[in-house]
Write an enzyme that holds these catalytic residues in place. Structure first.
Site, mmCIF file in Angstrom:
data_model
loop_
_atom_site.group_PDB
_atom_site.id
_atom_site.type_symbol
_atom_site.label_atom_id
_atom_site.label_comp_id
_atom_site.label_asym_id
_atom_site.label_seq_id
_atom_site.Cartn_x
_atom_site.Cartn_y
_atom_site.Cartn_z
ATOM 1 N N TYR A 116 41.806 54.418 29.056
ATOM 2 C CA TYR A 116 42.603 53.221 29.352
ATOM 3 C C TYR A 116 43.992 53.332 28.726
ATOM 4 O O TYR A 116 44.291 52.687 27.738
ATOM 5 C CB TYR A 116 41.863 51.991 28.815
ATOM 6 C CG TYR A 116 42.405 50.642 29.242
ATOM 7 C CD1 TYR A 116 42.599 50.327 30.587
ATOM 8 C CD2 TYR A 116 42.702 49.674 28.298
ATOM 9 C CE1 TYR A 116 43.073 49.081 30.969
ATOM 10 C CE2 TYR A 116 43.174 48.420 28.663
ATOM 11 C CZ TYR A 116 43.358 48.129 30.006
ATOM 12 O OH TYR A 116 43.823 46.882 30.375
ATOM 13 N N ARG A 121 50.621 50.264 32.459
ATOM 14 C CA ARG A 121 49.265 49.719 32.570
ATOM 15 C C ARG A 121 49.304 48.209 32.815
ATOM 16 O O ARG A 121 50.209 47.531 32.387
ATOM 17 C CB ARG A 121 48.504 50.022 31.275
ATOM 18 C CG ARG A 121 47.010 49.767 31.329
ATOM 19 C CD ARG A 121 46.359 50.161 30.020
ATOM 20 N NE ARG A 121 46.733 49.271 28.920
ATOM 21 C CZ ARG A 121 46.552 49.560 27.631
ATOM 22 N NH1 ARG A 121 46.045 50.730 27.267
ATOM 23 N NH2 ARG A 121 46.914 48.692 26.704
ATOM 24 N N ASP A 122 48.270 47.718 33.492
ATOM 25 C CA ASP A 122 48.101 46.281 33.683
ATOM 26 C C ASP A 122 49.266 45.712 34.490
ATOM 27 O O ASP A 122 49.887 44.716 34.117
ATOM 28 C CB ASP A 122 48.001 45.597 32.312
ATOM 29 C CG ASP A 122 47.221 44.283 32.357
ATOM 30 O OD1 ASP A 122 46.415 44.109 33.269
ATOM 31 O OD2 ASP A 122 47.431 43.457 31.452
ATOM 32 N N SER A 128 47.485 43.148 28.571
ATOM 33 C CA SER A 128 47.051 44.484 28.163
ATOM 34 C C SER A 128 48.043 45.568 28.538
ATOM 35 O O SER A 128 47.678 46.708 28.796
ATOM 36 C CB SER A 128 45.672 44.794 28.766
ATOM 37 O OG SER A 128 44.693 43.941 28.241
ATOM 38 N N ASP A 168 41.032 48.083 36.157
ATOM 39 C CA ASP A 168 42.025 47.305 36.912
ATOM 40 C C ASP A 168 42.996 48.130 37.747
ATOM 41 O O ASP A 168 43.626 47.585 38.660
ATOM 42 C CB ASP A 168 42.860 46.397 36.000
ATOM 43 C CG ASP A 168 42.036 45.370 35.247
ATOM 44 O OD1 ASP A 168 40.874 45.148 35.608
ATOM 45 O OD2 ASP A 168 42.559 44.796 34.280
ATOM 46 N N ASP A 346 40.603 39.025 24.954
ATOM 47 C CA ASP A 346 41.206 39.385 26.238
ATOM 48 C C ASP A 346 42.723 39.261 26.226
ATOM 49 O O ASP A 346 43.411 39.945 26.980
ATOM 50 C CB ASP A 346 40.663 38.482 27.347
ATOM 51 C CG ASP A 346 39.205 38.718 27.636
ATOM 52 O OD1 ASP A 346 38.769 39.882 27.615
ATOM 53 O OD2 ASP A 346 38.481 37.742 27.891
#
Length: 391
Positions: A116, A121-122, A128, A168, A346
């Protein structure tokens, strides 16, 4: 560490903590070149490794508790295996420590990890966002991150590794390319994911690409495009060690429900089992004979979200079905797992903080909450108290 829930139609998630079981026959095997064929990594008496990092987090939490019953339940949670997330390159050297420890425990041990660290990212959320950017050598940095993981896994050929690949990311490429952040990241995501498949080819690793969840890609309009993209990635580097797909990572959907949550209206695939059974045949017809693992770590309580797209620290959630590879309701399912370490946040509800996402301030999000990945004591205690089955 989160799961976004975006749909071309709408979003909501739902299920119960009960499962109607039948004997699973998930014994399909896939050819992987020099490694021959490989089947369900959880079959044959393998035991998942307990993450020392997570056990330490839980033990630290227990030390602050005063309720004896809660302490006992929390100690039981620490004995349930989950996945270790490698969300920065700095954490990668600890993988060697874990694999060496697993090796010392004997044969038939599985170390479960999450890869990850994509650049940008995200792309459709903020909580995140990662350490790498495409504009600042992100793809090369990511490849170095994967090379480091690969080198460590190569050193421990007798330890089985199961890896979930980039939660994701591919799902965002199915539904969220209208977001300029995701369209800008599309090629890098595909390049990096293909690099994972080309590099992590050791015979002791099993890869599961992340496939969102029922409230994201389970909508009828999304099943076909999702199957097309997953198959494209699967075929981008063959032979490979991709066993299949992971669903419901860091989310709250049940595996199987008798009655759909009203927030799922319009989606016939209103739980993870329905989603898997809808997606798997389409994948197979495209040439991707995928098997599945499903995260039930926080799925013990249902009908608690205002909308299926709500993903951040949902109030009222509880630990869910325990990890198992037996008695499963479909042959497509290799195992129920806990990918998200329950109690790790989260995302923050502090609107002035870096990586703030407004989803973490919605009415169904427990607040105040720290940054994503940080320990969230109140949330852990809630998950433990509300566990279904109970501890």
């Amino acid at each position: 560490m989160k799961a976004t829930t975006t749909s071309t139609t709408s979003s909501t998630s739902k299920g119960t903590g009960t499962v109607t079981t039948s004997t699973s026959t998930s014994s399909s095997v896939v050819s992987t070149g020099a490694c021959g064929t490989f089947g369900n990594p959880y079959a044959g008496g393998y035991t998942a490794y307990l993450s020392p990092y997570y056990v330490a987090e839980v033990n630290a939490a227990i030390a602050t508790m005063t309720d004896a019953t809660l302490k006992t339940k929390a100690a039981a949670v620490a004995k349930v295996p989950n996945f270790t997330w490698f969300d920065t390159a700095a954490k990668v050297p600890t993988l060697a420590t874990y694999l060496a420890d697993a090796k010392s425990q004997g044969s038939n041990i599985i170390v479960q990890i999450v890869i990850y660290d994509l650049p940008n990212r995200d792309c459709h959320a903020k909580a995140s966002n990662g350490e790498y950017t495409i504009a600042n050598n992100g793809v090369a940095n990511y490849e170095a991150y994967i090379d480091a993981i690969s080198a460590i896994i190569t050193q421990y050929p007798t330890v089985r590794v199961v890896a979930v690949v980039e939660p994701d990311s591919l799902a965002n490429l199915v539904t969220n390319l209208s977001d300029p952040n995701c369209s800008a990241a599309q090629q890098a995501y595909l390049t990096c994911t293909t690099y994972v498949l080309k590099t992590l080819t050791q015979c002791n690793i099993w890869l599961y690409l992340d496939a969102g969840h029922a409230g994201w890609l389970g909508w009828p309009a999304n099943i076909g495009p999702a199957a097309t993209l997953f198959t494209q990635v699967y075929k981008s580097a063959t032979p490979n060690r991709v066993r299949g797909l992971a669903t419901n990572v860091a989310n709250y959907n049940a595996l199987q429900v008798a009655t759909a949550d009203p927030i799922t209206a319009g989606d016939n695939n209103y739980d993870e089992l329905l989603y898997i059974n809808a997606l798997a045949p389409t994948l197979a017809s495209n040439g991707f004979p995928a098997q599945f693992i499903t995260d039930m770590g926080r799925s013990g309580v249902q009908n608690i979200r205002v909308a299926w797209g709500d993903w951040c620290n949902i109030k009222g959630a509880g630990f869910g079905l325990r990890p198992t590879s037996t008695g499963l309701p479909t042959s497509y399912l290799d195992a129920i797992v806990w990918v998200k370490p329950g109690g790790e946040c989260d995302g923050t509800s502090n609107s002035s903080a870096p990586r703030y996402d407004s989803t973490c301030s919605l009415s169904d999000a427990l607040q105040p909450s720290p940054q994503a990945g940080a320990w969230f004591e109140a949330y852990f205690e809630m998950l433990t108290t509300n566990a279904n089955p109970s501890f």
